[in-house]
Design a protein around this motif. Structure first.
Motif, PDB file in Angstrom:
ATOM      1  N   SER A  30      -8.845  94.941-132.663  1.00 39.32           N
ATOM      2  CA  SER A  30      -8.811  96.004-131.645  1.00 39.32           C
ATOM      3  C   SER A  30      -7.376  96.482-131.429  1.00 39.32           C
ATOM      4  O   SER A  30      -7.105  97.684-131.331  1.00 39.32           O
ATOM      5  N   ARG A  33     -18.841 100.418-139.065  1.00 36.95           N
ATOM      6  CA  ARG A  33     -19.319  99.109-138.602  1.00 36.95           C
ATOM      7  C   ARG A  33     -19.857  99.186-137.166  1.00 36.95           C
ATOM      8  O   ARG A  33     -20.756  98.428-136.805  1.00 36.95           O
ATOM      9  N   ALA A  34     -19.349 100.105-136.367  1.00 40.19           N
ATOM     10  CA  ALA A  34     -19.901 100.271-135.016  1.00 40.19           C
ATOM     11  C   ALA A  34     -21.268 100.954-135.091  1.00 40.19           C
ATOM     12  O   ALA A  34     -22.193 100.602-134.352  1.00 40.19           O
ATOM     13  N   VAL A  69     -20.541  98.854-129.489  1.00 35.66           N
ATOM     14  CA  VAL A  69     -19.102  99.119-129.516  1.00 35.66           C
ATOM     15  C   VAL A  69     -18.395  98.112-128.615  1.00 35.66           C
ATOM     16  O   VAL A  69     -18.789  97.911-127.470  1.00 35.66           O
ATOM     17  N   THR A  75     -16.887 104.234-135.921  1.00 36.68           N
ATOM     18  CA  THR A  75     -16.614 103.675-137.244  1.00 36.68           C
ATOM     19  C   THR A  75     -17.957 103.260-137.857  1.00 36.68           C
ATOM     20  O   THR A  75     -18.955 103.093-137.138  1.00 36.68           O
ATOM     21  N   ASP A  82     -15.346 101.520-131.935  1.00 40.23           N
ATOM     22  CA  ASP A  82     -15.299 100.598-133.075  1.00 40.23           C
ATOM     23  C   ASP A  82     -15.991  99.302-132.658  1.00 40.23           C
ATOM     24  O   ASP A  82     -16.220  99.048-131.453  1.00 40.23           O
ATOM     25  N   ASN A  83     -16.325  98.481-133.659  1.00 40.96           N
ATOM     26  CA  ASN A  83     -16.845  97.150-133.361  1.00 40.96           C
ATOM     27  C   ASN A  83     -16.087  96.153-134.225  1.00 40.96           C
ATOM     28  O   ASN A  83     -16.217  96.169-135.445  1.00 40.96           O
ATOM     29  N   THR A  84     -15.288  95.317-133.599  1.00 42.87           N
ATOM     30  CA  THR A  84     -14.417  94.383-134.330  1.00 42.87           C
ATOM     31  C   THR A  84     -14.959  92.953-134.293  1.00 42.87           C
ATOM     32  O   THR A  84     -14.304  92.045-134.796  1.00 42.87           O
ATOM     33  N   PHE A  86      -6.501  98.731-134.122  1.00 41.77           N
ATOM     34  CA  PHE A  86      -7.199 100.021-133.951  1.00 41.77           C
ATOM     35  C   PHE A  86      -6.431 100.920-132.976  1.00 41.77           C
ATOM     36  O   PHE A  86      -6.316 102.117-133.168  1.00 41.77           O
TER      37      PHE A  86
END
Ligand code: ATR
Length: 272
Positions: A250, A79-80, A86, A77, A99-101, A253
């Motif tokens: 997450s 943002r990641a 990640v 993503t 992803d990075n939440t 996701f």
């Protein structure tokens, strides 16, 4: 048949993620099993591969493997990619989605749970390591008046400033040369609290601040939060809310469903 998820890290035994995701699954009627996997420091990839062979659908990634998870991902993503880290992996066919939440977790905790808008605020972010890098883009996307990154080692703050300049107003300083600016929100993203240490910051910065936020969560207030309280900050919070909000993102996701975070935050804070 339950869908298998886990948190992977080293150490990982004290992670609250299995509890949080198990509650989310109950709330939303999802058939999920979620456990914790300890990976040896040199063995991240083989533990991930084992997990996938068992049919694992997704992983939360914690210290110290967020960079390796970033490198392992076949799709990222935005943002990641900007965080270069990640914390959430999703396995779909042969693909590994990263992803990075963390950043959205921090922003949601400050705005939705603590009720403080980030827009137009002067933000001070302490630290220029991985934890800091992961939250800069989501903070800038909320359009603060200014984001100041302060780090003990100036060149690391300057490197982050250079990377994120296209995304908003951002300056870099070191602890020796603190600006006289007044800050509204002061966030500790250093790892000092992990070692029961206090970054060498001036006490005066808290006298005008609305919020002191420590991204770490702990049973006792960290030294940073105690210092902020003693020096006049209006409100303070540890990273419990961020932990639950990043977990919820997450969960979304993986499952496409938003769980309720507030009851879980209340429960975790009452256990502390
Ligand atoms: P993380 O992924 O947790 O951010 P990291 O990448 O090792 O870990 O970065 C740690 C951050 O905490 C750095 O900004 C570090 O400052 P330096 O770059 O000057 O080393 C900061 N840090 C750690 N201990 C600290 C302390 N006692 N006082 C101030 N800053 C500290």
């Amino acid at each position: 048949m339950l869908d298998l998820y886990a948190v992977i890290g080293n150490p990982v035994a004290h992670s609250k993620s299995p509890l949080i995701h198990t509650i989310f699954a109950q709330q939303t009627n999802q058939s999920i099993q979620y456990d914790a996997r300890l990976a040896p420091l040199e063995g991240f990839i083989s533990v991930v591969e084992n997990f996938r062979q068992q049919g694992g659908k997704g992983l939360n990634v914690t210290v110290p493997f967020k960079l390796e998870a970033y490198q392992l991902s076949t799709h990222l993503t935005e943002r990641a990619r900007t965080a270069q880290a990640v914390n959430t992996l999703k396995f779909e066919n042969d693909e590994i989605l990263g992803d990075n939440t963390d950043g959205i977790g921090l922003v949601r905790d400050i705005e939705s749970n603590l009720g403080i808008a980030i827009a137009a605020k002067r933000i001070l972010l302490l630290g220029a390591g991985g934890a800091s890098r992961g939250v800069i883009l989501p903070l800038l996307q909320r359009q603060p008046a200014l984001l100041t990154i302060a780090n003990r080692t100036l060149h690391k703050a300057e490197a982050l400033q250079q990377q994120f300049i296209p995304h908003g107003d951002i300056v870099a300083v070191d602890f020796m040369d603190f600006p006289d600016d007044k800050f509204d929100i002061i966030i500790n993203a250093t790892s000092a609290s992990l070692h029961d240490a206090l970054p060498q910051i001036p006490a005066e910065i808290f006298s005008h601040a609305i919020l002191a936020y420590d991204m770490m969560y702990s049973q006792e207030p960290t030294r940073f939060l105690k210092f902020a309280q003693q020096n006049g900050v209006q409100q303070w919070a540890d990273g419990t809310g961020m932990l639950v909000e990043q977990a919820a993102e997450s969960f979304f996701f993986w499952r496409g469903i938003n769980p309720q975070t507030k009851p879980v935050i209340t429960m975790l804070k009452s256990q502390a």
